[in-house]
Design an enzyme around this catalytic site. Structure first.
Site, mmCIF file in Angstrom:
data_model
loop_
_atom_site.group_PDB
_atom_site.id
_atom_site.type_symbol
_atom_site.label_atom_id
_atom_site.label_comp_id
_atom_site.label_asym_id
_atom_site.label_seq_id
_atom_site.Cartn_x
_atom_site.Cartn_y
_atom_site.Cartn_z
ATOM 1 N N ILE A 35 -28.399 -10.946 -30.021
ATOM 2 C CA ILE A 35 -29.724 -10.837 -30.618
ATOM 3 C C ILE A 35 -29.618 -10.028 -31.899
ATOM 4 O O ILE A 35 -28.774 -9.135 -32.017
ATOM 5 C CB ILE A 35 -30.733 -10.188 -29.636
ATOM 6 C CG1 ILE A 35 -32.161 -10.221 -30.200
ATOM 7 C CG2 ILE A 35 -30.300 -8.794 -29.230
ATOM 8 C CD1 ILE A 35 -33.232 -9.831 -29.183
ATOM 9 N N CYS A 36 -30.463 -10.373 -32.872
ATOM 10 C CA CYS A 36 -30.582 -9.627 -34.112
ATOM 11 C C CYS A 36 -29.224 -9.509 -34.812
ATOM 12 O O CYS A 36 -28.524 -10.491 -34.990
ATOM 13 C CB CYS A 36 -31.220 -8.271 -33.821
ATOM 14 S SG CYS A 36 -31.612 -7.265 -35.260
ATOM 15 N N GLY A 37 -28.833 -8.317 -35.191
ATOM 16 C CA GLY A 37 -27.564 -8.103 -35.882
ATOM 17 C C GLY A 37 -26.357 -8.520 -35.077
ATOM 18 O O GLY A 37 -25.301 -8.830 -35.638
ATOM 19 N N THR A 39 -25.841 -11.247 -33.790
ATOM 20 C CA THR A 39 -25.479 -12.623 -34.146
ATOM 21 C C THR A 39 -24.427 -12.658 -35.248
ATOM 22 O O THR A 39 -23.698 -13.642 -35.368
ATOM 23 C CB THR A 39 -26.714 -13.444 -34.566
ATOM 24 O OG1 THR A 39 -27.333 -12.826 -35.697
ATOM 25 C CG2 THR A 39 -27.709 -13.576 -33.420
ATOM 26 N N ALA A 89 -30.796 -14.983 -30.745
ATOM 27 C CA ALA A 89 -32.211 -14.650 -30.911
ATOM 28 C C ALA A 89 -32.399 -13.784 -32.149
ATOM 29 O O ALA A 89 -31.536 -12.968 -32.476
ATOM 30 C CB ALA A 89 -32.731 -13.906 -29.690
#
Length: 125
Positions: A35-37, A39, A89
């Protein structure tokens, strides 16, 4: 199941390289979620090339990962997305991310949906 939490640390040049561990996890049948960073770690490992995925915007991963080649399969959406063994995400999607992770881990769908609904309440006024 491997879950990579978000944060700005993944945007730094000093972020750990998880390529070998992530690829081995996939080869061993694990689901890999970020999720977020987080990724960015998947992009750096080349795990988003050829799978549908999302993140913090269409320009986010190309701007942070020299290895990223997945723009053709990027989906700009506010919820988590699962494609096979990969779950991604954007930052504001912790409820749908938790649902996808729990469902992939084998929690019955009704129970996973209950968790998602509880988490979603945090963002309602």
């Amino acid at each position: 199941m491997v879950v990579i939490c978000g944060g700005s640390a993944w945007e730094a040049d000093t972020a750990p390289d998880l390529t070998d561990a992530l690829r081995q996890s996939l080869d061993n049948g694990c689901v890999v979620a970020a999720i977020c960073g987080g990724t960015v770690a998947l992009a750096n490992a080349g795990l988003l090339d050829g799978v549908r995925h999302t993140s913090n915007g269409a320009d986010y991963l190309p701007s942070l990962s020299k290895a990223y080649r997945g723009i053709a399969t990027y989906v700009d959406q506010p919820q988590a997305l699962r494609d096979g063994q990969i779950i991604t995400a954007p930052a504001p999607a912790p409820a749908s991310f938790a649902y996808e992770v729990l469902a992939a881990a084998g929690l019955p769908e009704d129970a996973a949906r209950q968790v998602k609904d509880m988490l979603r309440q945090e963002h309602q006024r």
